[in-house]
Design a protein around this motif. Structure first.
Motif, PDB file in Angstrom:
ATOM      1  N   LEU A 372       0.831  -1.083   0.056  1.00  0.00           N
ATOM      2  CA  LEU A 372      -0.092  -0.072   0.066  1.00  0.00           C
ATOM      3  C   LEU A 372       0.809   1.405   0.042  1.00  0.00           C
ATOM      4  CD1 LEU A 372      -2.855   1.378   0.660  1.00  0.00           C
ATOM      5  CD2 LEU A 372      -2.456   1.243   2.890  1.00  0.00           C
ATOM      6  N   ALA A 373       0.742   1.945  -0.907  1.00  0.00           N
ATOM      7  CA  ALA A 373       1.592   3.306  -1.153  1.00  0.00           C
ATOM      8  C   ALA A 373       0.730   4.338   0.055  1.00  0.00           C
ATOM      9  CB  ALA A 373       1.844   3.686  -2.184  1.00  0.00           C
ATOM     10  N   ILE A 374       1.565   5.031   0.893  1.00  0.00           N
ATOM     11  CA  ILE A 374       1.167   6.222   1.666  1.00  0.00           C
ATOM     12  C   ILE A 374       1.381   7.391   0.676  1.00  0.00           C
ATOM     13  CG2 ILE A 374       1.020   7.540   3.593  1.00  0.00           C
ATOM     14  CD1 ILE A 374      -0.153   4.616   3.879  1.00  0.00           C
ATOM     15  N   THR A 375       0.266   8.122   0.285  1.00  0.00           N
ATOM     16  CA  THR A 375       0.587   9.298  -0.608  1.00  0.00           C
ATOM     17  C   THR A 375      -0.327  10.594  -0.112  1.00  0.00           C
ATOM     18  OG1 THR A 375      -1.333   8.481  -2.199  1.00  0.00           O
ATOM     19  CG2 THR A 375       0.990   7.927  -2.538  1.00  0.00           C
ATOM     20  N   ASP A 376       0.171  10.982   1.080  1.00  0.00           N
ATOM     21  CA  ASP A 376      -0.586  12.052   1.676  1.00  0.00           C
ATOM     22  C   ASP A 376      -0.349  13.332   0.723  1.00  0.00           C
ATOM     23  OD1 ASP A 376      -2.110  11.513   3.647  1.00  0.00           O
ATOM     24  OD2 ASP A 376      -0.339  10.861   4.890  1.00  0.00           O
ATOM     25  N   HIS A 377      -0.902  14.222   0.931  1.00  0.00           N
ATOM     26  CA  HIS A 377      -0.987  15.780   0.247  1.00  0.00           C
ATOM     27  C   HIS A 377       0.232  16.411   0.523  1.00  0.00           C
ATOM     28  CE1 HIS A 377      -5.047  15.361  -1.595  1.00  0.00           C
ATOM     29  NE2 HIS A 377      -5.339  14.903  -0.539  1.00  0.00           N
ATOM     30  N   SER A 378       0.823  17.256  -0.298  1.00  0.00           N
ATOM     31  CA  SER A 378       1.814  18.231  -0.313  1.00  0.00           C
ATOM     32  C   SER A 378       1.253  19.520   0.260  1.00  0.00           C
ATOM     33  CB  SER A 378       2.625  18.156  -1.677  1.00  0.00           C
ATOM     34  OG  SER A 378       1.974  18.675  -2.545  1.00  0.00           O
ATOM     35  N   LYS A 379       2.225  20.227   0.791  1.00  0.00           N
ATOM     36  CA  LYS A 379       2.014  21.707   1.345  1.00  0.00           C
ATOM     37  C   LYS A 379       1.282  22.511   0.676  1.00  0.00           C
ATOM     38  CE  LYS A 379       6.213  24.236   0.069  1.00  0.00           C
ATOM     39  NZ  LYS A 379       6.639  23.407  -1.111  1.00  0.00           N
ATOM     40  N   HIS A 380       1.255  22.585  -0.854  1.00  0.00           N
ATOM     41  CA  HIS A 380       0.324  23.521  -1.616  1.00  0.00           C
ATOM     42  C   HIS A 380      -1.122  23.437  -1.328  1.00  0.00           C
ATOM     43  CE1 HIS A 380      -1.453  25.235  -5.107  1.00  0.00           C
ATOM     44  NE2 HIS A 380      -0.782  26.072  -4.879  1.00  0.00           N
ATOM     45  N   LEU A 381      -1.601  22.028  -0.798  1.00  0.00           N
ATOM     46  CA  LEU A 381      -2.995  22.024  -0.697  1.00  0.00           C
ATOM     47  C   LEU A 381      -3.223  22.173   0.705  1.00  0.00           C
ATOM     48  CD1 LEU A 381      -5.128  21.243  -2.510  1.00  0.00           C
ATOM     49  CD2 LEU A 381      -5.175  18.678  -1.399  1.00  0.00           C
ATOM     50  N   THR A 382      -3.270  23.505   1.000  1.00  0.00           N
ATOM     51  CA  THR A 382      -3.455  23.820   2.498  1.00  0.00           C
ATOM     52  C   THR A 382      -4.801  23.330   3.161  1.00  0.00           C
ATOM     53  OG1 THR A 382      -4.177  25.732   1.596  1.00  0.00           O
ATOM     54  CG2 THR A 382      -1.962  25.760   2.592  1.00  0.00           C
ATOM     55  N   ILE A 383      -6.062  23.153   2.510  1.00  0.00           N
ATOM     56  CA  ILE A 383      -7.206  22.854   3.002  1.00  0.00           C
ATOM     57  C   ILE A 383      -6.973  21.286   3.546  1.00  0.00           C
ATOM     58  CG2 ILE A 383      -8.748  24.501   2.173  1.00  0.00           C
ATOM     59  CD1 ILE A 383      -9.572  21.667   0.069  1.00  0.00           C
ATOM     60  N   ALA A 384      -6.179  20.383   2.996  1.00  0.00           N
ATOM     61  CA  ALA A 384      -5.833  19.185   3.456  1.00  0.00           C
ATOM     62  C   ALA A 384      -4.809  19.109   4.389  1.00  0.00           C
ATOM     63  CB  ALA A 384      -5.667  18.254   2.067  1.00  0.00           C
ATOM     64  N   HIS A 385      -4.169  20.173   4.670  1.00  0.00           N
ATOM     65  CA  HIS A 385      -3.058  20.269   5.632  1.00  0.00           C
ATOM     66  C   HIS A 385      -1.746  19.456   5.103  1.00  0.00           C
ATOM     67  CE1 HIS A 385      -6.048  21.405   8.638  1.00  0.00           C
ATOM     68  NE2 HIS A 385      -6.713  20.490   8.356  1.00  0.00           N
ATOM     69  N   GLY A 386      -1.597  19.852   3.689  1.00  0.00           N
ATOM     70  CA  GLY A 386      -0.528  19.340   3.039  1.00  0.00           C
ATOM     71  C   GLY A 386       0.745  18.968   3.592  1.00  0.00           C
ATOM     72  N   LEU A 387       1.664  18.114   3.333  1.00  0.00           N
ATOM     73  CA  LEU A 387       3.015  17.954   4.347  1.00  0.00           C
ATOM     74  C   LEU A 387       3.982  18.873   3.689  1.00  0.00           C
ATOM     75  CD1 LEU A 387       2.993  13.971   4.563  1.00  0.00           C
ATOM     76  CD2 LEU A 387       1.853  15.833   5.926  1.00  0.00           C
ATOM     77  N   GLY A 388       4.674  19.545   4.246  1.00  0.00           N
ATOM     78  CA  GLY A 388       5.934  20.368   4.127  1.00  0.00           C
ATOM     79  C   GLY A 388       7.267  19.139   4.122  1.00  0.00           C
ATOM     80  N   THR A 389       8.655  19.870   4.023  1.00  0.00           N
ATOM     81  CA  THR A 389       9.537  18.718   3.827  1.00  0.00           C
ATOM     82  C   THR A 389       9.651  18.077   5.204  1.00  0.00           C
ATOM     83  OG1 THR A 389      10.578  20.275   2.421  1.00  0.00           O
ATOM     84  CG2 THR A 389      12.052  18.836   3.434  1.00  0.00           C
ATOM     85  N   ASP A 390       9.635  18.787   6.368  1.00  0.00           N
ATOM     86  CA  ASP A 390       9.905  18.145   7.754  1.00  0.00           C
ATOM     87  C   ASP A 390       8.793  17.283   7.884  1.00  0.00           C
ATOM     88  OD1 ASP A 390      12.149  19.845   7.829  1.00  0.00           O
ATOM     89  OD2 ASP A 390      11.112  21.356   9.131  1.00  0.00           O
ATOM     90  N   ALA A 391       7.637  17.259   7.738  1.00  0.00           N
ATOM     91  CA  ALA A 391       6.572  16.503   7.985  1.00  0.00           C
ATOM     92  C   ALA A 391       6.680  15.435   7.029  1.00  0.00           C
ATOM     93  CB  ALA A 391       5.321  17.182   7.873  1.00  0.00           C
ATOM     94  N   LEU A 392       7.156  15.316   5.586  1.00  0.00           N
ATOM     95  CA  LEU A 392       7.369  14.286   5.037  1.00  0.00           C
ATOM     96  C   LEU A 392       8.525  13.571   5.636  1.00  0.00           C
ATOM     97  CD1 LEU A 392       6.029  12.540   2.600  1.00  0.00           C
ATOM     98  CD2 LEU A 392       7.629  13.926   1.061  1.00  0.00           C
ATOM     99  N   LEU A 393       9.636  14.024   6.014  1.00  0.00           N
ATOM    100  CA  LEU A 393      10.881  13.375   6.403  1.00  0.00           C
ATOM    101  C   LEU A 393      10.381  12.515   7.784  1.00  0.00           C
ATOM    102  CD1 LEU A 393      13.482  15.862   6.001  1.00  0.00           C
ATOM    103  CD2 LEU A 393      13.403  13.757   4.619  1.00  0.00           C
TER     104      LEU A 393
END
Ligand code: DGT
Ligand code: CA
Ligand code: CA
Length: 575
Positions: A372-393
């Protein structure tokens, strides 16, 4: 494809209708109708007769004038007189003809004497009780017109497959529990796996002859809200949720023929009937007939067999080449839910999902998935609380740790990265490089021109780490139109770069649509059928994607996530 007799007949009938609205000479009107009938009963294709120099005026009801018109249609696909009529009579007036109870004579009065040009105007005139005093109308007709408008309105309403399923399955279960009931099947567009359905068509066979008790069971169903009509073998009801259900009781020996007929599509049925005609056979809802002798009809297989074909799965029955493919033994071996090895698009509580990494992993394992691939949103999608670099790391670390403890399911590290307006990706390459896969998606600037939108996507795909284009058209059924892209170009580029396209299985998306899946297959681009799950339960969305994939003629080999983990990893690395 050369024009078929049926289409010429339809043109002639339309001319007849429009001439009648214009109060043309009745003989002229009848001539067109007769010619239409002749064409329908003609056993050979008119275009072939014309090509062979056959004199059409030897056919019943066809004079010199009509023969010339048939030739014009065959040659140009058009007919001058029809073009002229279309100029005088708006399409919205012609549409009135399709309301039950309204023939050309009444439409003439509506249009020419009352100035009514469309259904809205008609409805308002009927409500104001203005129709009842017109010649040829009356109170009853006025009411019938209002009823027809209402039922047209409700029949135009369509329901998402997932919504229909939620109401159809319990009804099916309820019906099956009835005594005397042998088979209960949902036919129609639902059985063909369409993404939306207009109504449900339920077929039943019973033991004994107590059809009235079966009909009573339908009426008694707690969700039955309104009974539109009820007879000994047919009933139409509306459920509380708004869905219309057509129920038919079939005789056991006709079940296959009825199932085939009511599964449709209409286009498929017409094509198959014509094919059978050429073999001297007649197909209808009761069976296949050679003269008066019935040669098939108990099962669907027997119907297909009688015309020399293998069984055609319902999802293919749209009259888009399946009958030819079946005749040539070239039907696809359709993908099945059990072929799916993993899921390459899902979310967790880290962004807008509802479950933790571990819960998602365990749910996927329970579904029998290998990965299962976990593919959360990235930071640009703010309404979905997209991940920035630190959160993704941080998530990458968590997944690595979790994978050590998980058994027989592997989480893949991914991201659903926003494709920015200029086609750049929302996170730096150095970060994307740490992932197993990158799913790219458009969530903004839907209105770019076709050229710009296509360029934007191609630029994104050209990024070294880009793996899968998520929901390529961005459509939301009944809510948002697809954005404008040149899919062929994108597919060619995907081929060149080694990227994949997604078939997103969310019931509202089902994006790619069936016809585009087929295009991708023909271009050799692998499709990833993904759940885009935002909760454990959402992983089950996969079944909707599979239905759409079947409708798109996809086979196991056409789908990326039918690959076992090792092969998948190889394919993802290839880029
Ligand atoms: P829907 O309900 O709009 O999603 O689409 P369907 O395909 O379920 O259409 P529906 O409910 O009107 O009819 C069910 C099936 O019955 C249809 O797929 C084919 C068959 N059928 C209905 N009317 C005709 C007809 O006039 N001619 C032929 N050949 N088949 C028909
Ligand atoms: Ca239907
Ligand atoms: Ca129906």
């Amino acid at each position: 494809m050369p024009i078929q007799n049926e289409n010429i007949a339809i043109i002639f009938e339309e001319v007849a209708d429009l001439l009648e609205i214009e109060e043309a000479n009745p003989f002229r009107v009848r001539a067109y109708r007769n010619a239409a009938r002749t064409l329908r009963y003609l056993s050979r294709d008119a275009y072939k007769l014309v090509a062979a120099g056959f004199d059409l005026t030897t056919l019943p009801g066809i004079g010199k004038d009509l023969s010339g018109k048939i030739q014009q249609i065959i040659k140009t696909g058009k007919l001058d007189v029809l073009d002229r009529l279309h100029k005088d009579i708006p399409a919205s007036v012609e549409e009135l003809l399709r309301l039950p109870g309204l023939g050309p004579k009444r439409v003439h009065i509506l249009f020419h004497e009352m100035g009514i040009k469309d259904i809205t105007a008609l409805e308002s005139a009927a409500r104001k009780e203005e129709l009842r005093t017109m010649p040829g109308f009356g109170i009853k007709t006025e009411q019938r017109i209002l009823d027809a408008i209402n039922s047209k309105k409700s029949s135009e309403k369509r329901f998402l497959r997932s919504f229909a399923m939620a109401h159809a399955e319990p009804l099916l279960k309820y019906l099956k529990q009835g005594k005397n009931i042998k088979h209960v099947v949902i036919a129609g567009s639902y059985r063909r796996g369409r993404e939306s359905v207009g109504d449900l068509d339920i077929l039943i066979t019973i033991s004994g002859s107590s059809s009235s008790s079966v009909m009573q069971r339908v009426v008694d169903y707690e969700e039955t809200d309104k009974v539109i009509s009820i007879g000994s073998t047919r009933a139409t009801v509306i459920l509380g949720c708004g869905l219309q259900v057509d129920i038919r009781i079939l005789a056991e020996q006709n079940f296959g023929a009825g199932l085939h007929y009511f599964t449709g599509s209409k286009t498929h049925n017409i094509q198959l009937r014509k094919l059978a005609q050429r073999q001297g056979l007649k197909i209808n809802e009761y069976g296949v007939f050679l003269g008066n002798k019935r040669i098939a009809g108990k099962t669907e297989e027997s119907i297909f067999r009688s015309v020399g074909m293998p069984y055609i799965p319902p999802q293919l029955r749209e009259g888009s080449g399946e009958n030819e493919a079946a005749r040539n033994n070239q039907l696809p071996d359709l993908i099945d839910l059990s072929d799916i090895r993993g899921d390459l698009h899902s979310h967790t509580i880290a962004t807008d999902g509802q479950a933790s990494l571990k819960d998602m992993a365990l749910a996927a394992k329970k579904q029998g998935l290998q990965y299962l691939a976990i593919t959360d949103h990235s930071k640009h999608l703010t309404i979905a609380h997209g991940l920035g670099t630190d959160a993704l790391l941080k998530q990458i670390d968590e997944i690595d740790k979790l994978n050590e403890e998980l058994e027989s399911i592997k989480l893949l590290k991914g991201i659903e990265v926003d494709i920015l307006e200029d086609g750049k990706l929302d996170l730096p390459d150095a970060l994307l490089a740490k992932l197993d896969l990158v799913v790219g998606a458009i969530h903004s600037h839907f209105n770019l021109s076709r050229e710009k939108q296509t360029k934007r996507i191609i630029r994104a795909m050209s990024n070294d780490y880009f793996s899968i284009l998520a929901h390529p058209f961005g459509r939301l059924l009944f809510e948002r139109e697809a954005y404008d892209i040149d899919l062929e170009k994108i597919l060619d580029k995907a081929n060149e770069l080694g990227c994949f396209l997604e078939l997103n299985s969310q019931p509202k998306r089902l994006d790619l649509a069936d016809n585009y899946c087929r295009l991708a297959k023909n271009k050799g681009v692998l499709i990833s059928i993904n759940s885009d799950a935002h909760s454990q339960d959402d992983l089950k969305n996969m079944m909707f994607g599979i239905e759409q994939a079947k409708r798109g003629w996809l086979e196991k080999g056409d789908v990326l996530n039918t690959r076992p983990l090792k092969q998948l990893e190889k394919l993802l690395r290839k880029k």
